[in-house]
Scaffold this motif. Structure first.
Motif, short mmCIF file in Angstrom:
data_model
loop_
_atom_site.label_atom_id
_atom_site.label_comp_id
_atom_site.label_asym_id
_atom_site.label_seq_id
_atom_site.Cartn_x
_atom_site.Cartn_y
_atom_site.Cartn_z
N ILE A 31 24.05 -34.26 65.98
CA ILE A 31 24.92 -33.81 64.90
C ILE A 31 25.46 -35.04 64.18
N LEU A 32 25.39 -35.04 62.87
CA LEU A 32 25.90 -36.18 62.11
C LEU A 32 27.39 -36.35 62.33
N THR A 33 27.78 -37.57 62.68
CA THR A 33 29.19 -37.88 62.83
C THR A 33 29.42 -39.35 62.50
N TYR A 34 30.59 -39.63 61.96
CA TYR A 34 30.90 -41.02 61.59
C TYR A 34 32.38 -41.13 61.27
N GLY A 35 32.83 -42.34 61.09
CA GLY A 35 34.21 -42.58 60.70
C GLY A 35 34.29 -43.48 59.49
N LEU A 36 35.34 -43.30 58.72
CA LEU A 36 35.68 -44.23 57.64
C LEU A 36 36.97 -44.89 58.09
N PHE A 37 36.93 -46.22 58.30
CA PHE A 37 38.04 -46.88 58.97
C PHE A 37 39.02 -47.52 58.00
N VAL A 38 39.38 -46.72 56.99
CA VAL A 38 40.58 -47.04 56.24
C VAL A 38 41.76 -46.60 57.12
N ASP A 39 42.98 -46.85 56.65
CA ASP A 39 44.15 -46.47 57.43
C ASP A 39 45.05 -45.59 56.57
N THR A 83 23.46 -56.28 63.41
CA THR A 83 24.48 -56.15 62.37
C THR A 83 25.83 -55.76 62.94
N CYS A 84 25.88 -54.73 63.76
CA CYS A 84 27.16 -54.19 64.23
C CYS A 84 28.01 -55.26 64.89
N LEU A 85 27.42 -55.99 65.80
CA LEU A 85 28.17 -56.98 66.55
C LEU A 85 28.56 -58.18 65.70
N ASN A 86 27.63 -58.66 64.86
CA ASN A 86 27.84 -59.93 64.18
C ASN A 86 28.49 -59.81 62.80
N VAL A 87 28.10 -58.81 62.02
CA VAL A 87 28.61 -58.74 60.65
C VAL A 87 29.02 -57.32 60.26
N GLY A 88 29.13 -56.42 61.24
CA GLY A 88 29.45 -55.03 60.93
C GLY A 88 30.70 -54.55 61.63
N CYS A 89 30.53 -53.64 62.58
CA CYS A 89 31.67 -52.96 63.21
C CYS A 89 32.66 -53.90 63.87
N LYS A 103 36.33 -54.27 62.10
CA LYS A 103 37.43 -53.58 62.75
C LYS A 103 38.46 -54.56 63.32
N THR A 104 38.02 -55.79 63.61
CA THR A 104 38.96 -56.84 63.97
C THR A 104 39.87 -57.15 62.78
N TYR A 105 39.29 -57.22 61.59
CA TYR A 105 40.07 -57.45 60.37
C TYR A 105 40.99 -56.26 60.06
N VAL A 106 40.47 -55.04 60.29
CA VAL A 106 41.30 -53.85 60.06
C VAL A 106 42.54 -53.90 60.95
#
Length: 459
Positions: A342-350, A42-48, A52-55
């Protein structure tokens, strides 16, 4: 039927399955590697990677429209060519997938099977009419978009299919005001679409503390995104002209919204329903997530579940950590566990959100006595110099131990800055270590020590 015998069977080529296949092969193990859709998961093909390229493209559009604020006069007329945005995304993905494919094909210890796997008996897998067996089986089948009831017969988009569009939606209606919906909402608004986000709850991203959610809601609304909160009786219908109408029944505003395109972004569901887990006795919960212990083993010895399908993270970095737990425990004699992370993550709005550890609400529910540190981005010199002052940074601290329990950095660079706080949490060191440190100027990060100088009690 003759069974093909392997040392290990790996189902799924995501961020846990792929490195595990190569690791096993490097140790001389004969590996059956199965993937039904696309190598890389998922990450490579339809996720991250694609999102993030579109972002990044959406950010370029924003820059083009806001140059005057920094004294740069950019002529009017900037527009997005979605075909070129998609082509760039496709090229990035192809380069990575081709690399994985070549590595698999050249590896004598990896037997690749393109097809859908399912259990046909105890530690026996059926794929493409063949029977495979191994003492060790690793399930890394990932997840997919959850489709709620009420949208049958509607030509909806998911996080996967929206990335195949080559024409910009005139009006994109998004059902789901959480991470996926917000990222796509902002990027398509910046591309030039009208965007409406519909959320069943009273606020967006309910998982976050209220202040974080409110800040993100406000700056997205300032960009021109329309929100409909407290939506109930959600359903959709396809209209004769190709448009889609969503019934919302909100307390305020029209009871229906019609748009040119509909994106459903209401959550994810694991791809475990086609595995026939009953045939080998592997247990899953009511939502389809495979139950695992602290070492990622299921209730059946020798069968493991990694990545999104085990419900232990649902992030690329947690999937890769699942691989590390398996590989290092098996080959390096370590004792790594899921509960260590430890739980960590990002929300990639700007601007983005970086998160680590507990939210303030979660910490209070667990009974901690809290101290809180907070600093608005509007008081950080580098943020002002960059002209990006939306958001804030905050941390919650255990008043008894002086250890940081959680942190949020919502603002320019927040997705990167959070790592400095996360590292301190992994070191199990008191917050005073960073408070008394000297950071480079001028940066956003230099305000973390300043923030930690002024703690307040949380009642």
């Amino acid at each position: 039927m003759t069974k093909l015998q392997f040392d290990a069977i790996i189902i799924g080529s995501g961020q846990a399955g792929t490195p595990l296949a190569f690791k096993m092969a490097s140790k001389g193990k004969k590996v059956a590697f199965i993937e039904r859709e696309h190598l890389g998961g998922t990450c490579l093909n339809v996720g991250c990677t694609p999102t993030k390229t579109y972002v990044a493209s959406a950010r370029r559009m924003w820059d083009a429209q806001h140059g005057e604020e920094l004294g740069v006069m950019i002529p009017n007329g900037a527009k997005v060519d979605l075909q070129k945005v998609k082509a760039r995304k496709d090229a990035l993905i192809k380069g990575s997938v081709d690399g994985i494919t070549a590595g698999v094909e050249k590896n004598e210890n990896i037997n690749f099977f393109k097809g859908e796997a399912s259990f046909s008996g105890h530690k026996t897998i059926q794929v493409n009419g063949e029977q495979l067996t191994a003492e060790e089986i690793y399930i890394n089948v990932g997840g997919r978009a959850f489709i709620p009831e009420g949208f049958e017969g509607v030509d909806y988009l998911t996080n996967q299919s929206i990335l195949q569009l080559e024409k910009l939606p005139e009006h994109l209606v998004i059902v789901g005001g959480s991470y996926i919906g917000l990222e796509f909402g902002q990027m398509f608004k910046r591309f030039g679409s009208k965007v409406t986000i519909i959320e069943r709850g009273p606020g967006i991203i309910s998982r976050e503390d209220e202040e974080v959610s409110e800040h993100i809601y406000n700056f997205l609304k300032d960009e021109g995104i329309d929100f409909r909160l407290n939506a109930s009786c959600l359903s959709g219908r396809q209209n004769a002209d190709g448009t889609i109408t969503v019934k919302v029944d909100c307390e305020q505003g029209p009871p229906e919204i019609t748009g040119s395109h509909l994106l459903l972004a209401v959550g994810r569901t694991p791809n475990t329903d086609s595995l026939n887990l009953e045939a080998t006795g592997v247990q899953s919960n009511q939502r389809g997530y495979i139950q695992v212990d602290d070492y990622l083993q299921t209730n059946v010895e020798g069968i493991y579940a990694l990545g999104d399908c085990n419900g232990k993270g649902a992030f690329t970095h947690t999937a890769y950590n699942d691989y590390e737990i398996i590989a290092e425990n098996k080959f390096d004699g370590k004792n790594r566990k899921v509960s260590d992370r430890i739980l960590t993550y990002g929300l990639f709005v700007d601007p983005p959100l970086g998160r680590a550890g507990l939210t303030k609400r979660e910490a209070l529910e667990k009974g901690f006595s809290l101290l809180e540190a907070k600093r608005p981005m509007s008081r950080i010199s580098r943020a002002k110099e960059k002209g990006e002052t939306k958001g804030f940074m905050s941390a919650i601290i255990d008043a008894k131990t002086n250890k940081i329990l959680g942190a949020s950095v919502l603002g320019v660079g927040g997705d990167e800055i959070i790592s400095s706080i996360l590292n301190l949490m992994y070191a199990d060191a008191p917050y005073t270590i960073v408070r008394d440190s000297v950071q480079p100027h001028p940066t956003i990060s230099e305000l973390i020590p300043t923030m930690l100088e002024g703690l307040t009690e949380v009642s």
